[in-house]
Design an enzyme around this catalytic site. Structure first.
Site, PDB file in Angstrom:
ATOM      1  N   ASP A 126       1.377   2.442 -28.383  1.00  0.00           N
ATOM      2  CA  ASP A 126       2.670   1.788 -28.555  1.00  0.00           C
ATOM      3  C   ASP A 126       3.151   1.963 -29.991  1.00  0.00           C
ATOM      4  O   ASP A 126       4.049   2.745 -30.249  1.00  0.00           O
ATOM      5  CB  ASP A 126       2.608   0.315 -28.163  1.00  0.00           C
ATOM      6  CG  ASP A 126       3.985  -0.302 -27.956  1.00  0.00           C
ATOM      7  OD1 ASP A 126       4.955   0.461 -27.795  1.00  0.00           O
ATOM      8  OD2 ASP A 126       4.093  -1.538 -27.935  1.00  0.00           O
TER       9      ASP A 126
ATOM     10  N   HIS B 175      10.956   0.986 -20.328  1.00  0.00           N
ATOM     11  CA  HIS B 175      10.195  -0.195 -20.732  1.00  0.00           C
ATOM     12  C   HIS B 175      10.439  -1.299 -19.696  1.00  0.00           C
ATOM     13  O   HIS B 175      11.578  -1.739 -19.509  1.00  0.00           O
ATOM     14  CB  HIS B 175      10.663  -0.696 -22.091  1.00  0.00           C
ATOM     15  CG  HIS B 175      10.034   0.001 -23.258  1.00  0.00           C
ATOM     16  ND1 HIS B 175      10.397   1.275 -23.647  1.00  0.00           N
ATOM     17  CD2 HIS B 175       9.064  -0.400 -24.127  1.00  0.00           C
ATOM     18  CE1 HIS B 175       9.683   1.621 -24.709  1.00  0.00           C
ATOM     19  NE2 HIS B 175       8.862   0.626 -25.026  1.00  0.00           N
TER      20      HIS B 175
ATOM     21  N   ASP C 139       9.081   5.083 -34.974  1.00  0.00           N
ATOM     22  CA  ASP C 139       9.297   4.080 -36.024  1.00  0.00           C
ATOM     23  C   ASP C 139       8.194   3.029 -36.058  1.00  0.00           C
ATOM     24  O   ASP C 139       8.241   2.108 -36.878  1.00  0.00           O
ATOM     25  CB  ASP C 139      10.669   3.419 -35.891  1.00  0.00           C
ATOM     26  CG  ASP C 139      10.942   2.874 -34.500  1.00  0.00           C
ATOM     27  OD1 ASP C 139      10.141   3.146 -33.580  1.00  0.00           O
ATOM     28  OD2 ASP C 139      11.961   2.193 -34.315  1.00  0.00           O
TER      29      ASP C 139
ATOM     30  N   HIS D 287       3.058   7.043 -24.842  1.00  0.00           N
ATOM     31  CA  HIS D 287       3.902   5.911 -25.262  1.00  0.00           C
ATOM     32  C   HIS D 287       3.561   5.567 -26.705  1.00  0.00           C
ATOM     33  O   HIS D 287       2.675   4.775 -26.993  1.00  0.00           O
ATOM     34  CB  HIS D 287       3.666   4.704 -24.348  1.00  0.00           C
ATOM     35  CG  HIS D 287       4.670   3.611 -24.527  1.00  0.00           C
ATOM     36  ND1 HIS D 287       5.445   3.121 -23.503  1.00  0.00           N
ATOM     37  CD2 HIS D 287       5.046   2.898 -25.626  1.00  0.00           C
ATOM     38  CE1 HIS D 287       6.234   2.162 -23.945  1.00  0.00           C
ATOM     39  NE2 HIS D 287       6.003   2.008 -25.245  1.00  0.00           N
TER      40      HIS D 287
ATOM     41  N   GLY E 139      13.641  -1.967 -26.497  1.00  0.00           N
ATOM     42  CA  GLY E 139      14.209  -3.143 -27.143  1.00  0.00           C
ATOM     43  C   GLY E 139      13.982  -4.396 -26.321  1.00  0.00           C
ATOM     44  O   GLY E 139      13.121  -4.433 -25.436  1.00  0.00           O
TER      45      GLY E 139
ATOM     46  N   HIS F  29       5.770   5.048 -30.429  1.00  0.00           N
ATOM     47  CA  HIS F  29       7.089   4.983 -31.063  1.00  0.00           C
ATOM     48  C   HIS F  29       7.053   5.580 -32.468  1.00  0.00           C
ATOM     49  O   HIS F  29       6.200   5.222 -33.281  1.00  0.00           O
ATOM     50  CB  HIS F  29       7.563   3.531 -31.153  1.00  0.00           C
ATOM     51  CG  HIS F  29       7.902   2.916 -29.829  1.00  0.00           C
ATOM     52  ND1 HIS F  29       9.188   2.898 -29.343  1.00  0.00           N
ATOM     53  CD2 HIS F  29       7.133   2.305 -28.896  1.00  0.00           C
ATOM     54  CE1 HIS F  29       9.201   2.294 -28.156  1.00  0.00           C
ATOM     55  NE2 HIS F  29       7.955   1.929 -27.861  1.00  0.00           N
TER      56      HIS F  29
ATOM     57  N   GLU G  61       6.812  -5.860 -19.485  1.00  0.00           N
ATOM     58  CA  GLU G  61       6.155  -6.257 -20.730  1.00  0.00           C
ATOM     59  C   GLU G  61       6.587  -7.666 -21.094  1.00  0.00           C
ATOM     60  O   GLU G  61       5.818  -8.618 -20.967  1.00  0.00           O
ATOM     61  CB  GLU G  61       6.491  -5.275 -21.853  1.00  0.00           C
ATOM     62  CG  GLU G  61       5.815  -5.601 -23.181  1.00  0.00           C
ATOM     63  CD  GLU G  61       6.304  -4.735 -24.329  1.00  0.00           C
ATOM     64  OE1 GLU G  61       5.605  -4.709 -25.360  1.00  0.00           O
ATOM     65  OE2 GLU G  61       7.380  -4.117 -24.218  1.00  0.00           O
TER      66      GLU G  61
END
Length: 374
Positions: free
Chosen positions: A315, A215, A30, A26, A188, A28, A218
């Site tokens: 993350d 996701h 970006d 996991h 998102g 990302h 969270e």
């Protein structure tokens, strides 16, 4: 701050954690840019940055802005990184550096997630964006192989859960499954955007037998996890930390502790649905606010001791000023873990990866041999 160069080590003079083979599930794209790369790409693209003092100040800004106690504020920092990732060359560079940084931290298998729909402002098509990222990954993997560093990397394509392109992104993922894509995700703003809103995409993925991680658990609780399992048919939960809301810890008068699992918690544990936990990110976003504000309060150890398939993840390395080695070092300090525990987390991640069975077995063997060699 985004990629600490500190040599994190196991306690009591143990080995460097960076030297241990690790799996990242996991992470990302970006959220893993080098700060200096953001500065250079912003200059090329004419993007105005929120601070003007150079990469060190920008690095600090990302961490401070992301540590605001909510997922919404955390996500807002991605406006900057996404803005500089709108061309083939930028995507290829970011992907290449992303993989090289993982390799420097001892990662031997990584599943890189990102949302292609956010990278079309410069005129790229979805397919061109995916191909650019894959080109960067391939370039890095090839360079590493020349240096005798074996690393496997796959893409996980994320659809933005507040948008309406999930079916299109699911189709994109299926189209590129033989060209680097391993699975699908929705990401998102979690609260108010349930997995059920994307049922058509999940139905397609189920028909095509493409693995899904969602996701959930969270910024929202058990209803979100339920939706990920029922509507998304998720094989892994992105974060999933709030599954602990379905676990009741009972302290008896005699000091004995018993635990009762609710139906969702039981299902996730008994079916070995992996939890993609990211401790530092969970602290920043307030995901564990119900249990406390420090790492010692994180339900990670409770979930581990109860037999959940816990995995350790970063993350977003930039926003959390972290690395996989740092996450593991902090967990060993907080919960007195030893090398066998760190190995267990890596074997959990290998078993939960979206690789074919034979490759998962080979990965597990490689990890075990690497730990035995230290």
């Amino acid at each position: 701050m985004s990629a600490p160069d500190k040599d994190y080590r196991m306690p009591n003079g143990g080995p460097s954690i960076a030297s241990l083979p690790k799996v990242s599930l996991h992470d990302h794209l970006d959220g893993g840019l080098r700060p200096e790369t953001v500065v250079e790409l912003a200059d090329e693209a004419g993007v105005t940055l929120p601070v003007t003092g150079g990469s060190a100040d920008l690095d600090r800004w990302f961490v401070e802005s992301a540590t605001a106690g909510s997922l919404t504020d955390y996500i807002a920092t991605f406006d900057v990184t996404v803005a500089v990732m709108q061309t083939e060359s930028a995507l290829q560079r970011v992907a290449r550096e992303f993989v090289l940084d993982l390799a420097a931290d001892g990662v031997v298998h990584a599943e890189v997630r990102w949302a292609p729909e956010q990278h079309l402002r410069g005129g790229l098509s979805l397919d061109q964006a995916v191909e650019a990222v894959q080109a960067g990954i391939d370039e890095a993997v090839s360079a590493l192989a020349d240096d005798d560093h074996e690393l496997s990397v796959g893409q996980i394509l994320s659809a933005m859960r507040h948008a309406d392109r999930s079916l299109e992104i699911a189709t994109l993922a299926v189209r590129h499954r033989e060209a680097g894509v391993l699975g699908f995700d929705i990401a998102g703003a979690e609260e108010g955007h349930p997995a059920g809103d994307h049922r058509a995409a999940f139905d397609l993925l189920a028909r095509e037998f493409l693995p899904v991680t969602v996701h959930a658990g969270e910024a929202d609780g058990l209803d979100s996890i339920r939706g990920a399992l029922l509507d998304g048919r998720a094989l892994r939960l992105g974060h999933g930390v709030r599954i602990a809301e379905d676990i009741r810890v009972i302290q008896s008068r005699g000091g004995q502790t018993t635990v009762e699992l609710g139906p969702i918690a039981s299902w996730v544990r008994d079916r070995e649905i992996a939890l993609e936990l990211a401790p530092q990110s969970n602290l920043q976003t307030g995901a564990i606010a119900a249990w406390g504000a420090d790492l010692d309060d994180h339900p990670f150890d409770l979930l581990y001791q109860l037999g959940y398939r816990v995995t350790v993840n970063t993350d977003n390395r930039l926003m959390s000023a972290t690395s996989l080695s740092r996450e593991l070092a902090l967990l060993t300090q907080a919960f007195d873990y030893d090398l066998s525990d760190v190995l267990a987390f890596q074997l959990n991640a290998a078993a939960a990866s979206f690789l074919p069975l034979e490759d998962r077995d080979d990965l597990a063997d490689r990890i075990t041999l690497g730990f035995e060699a230290v």
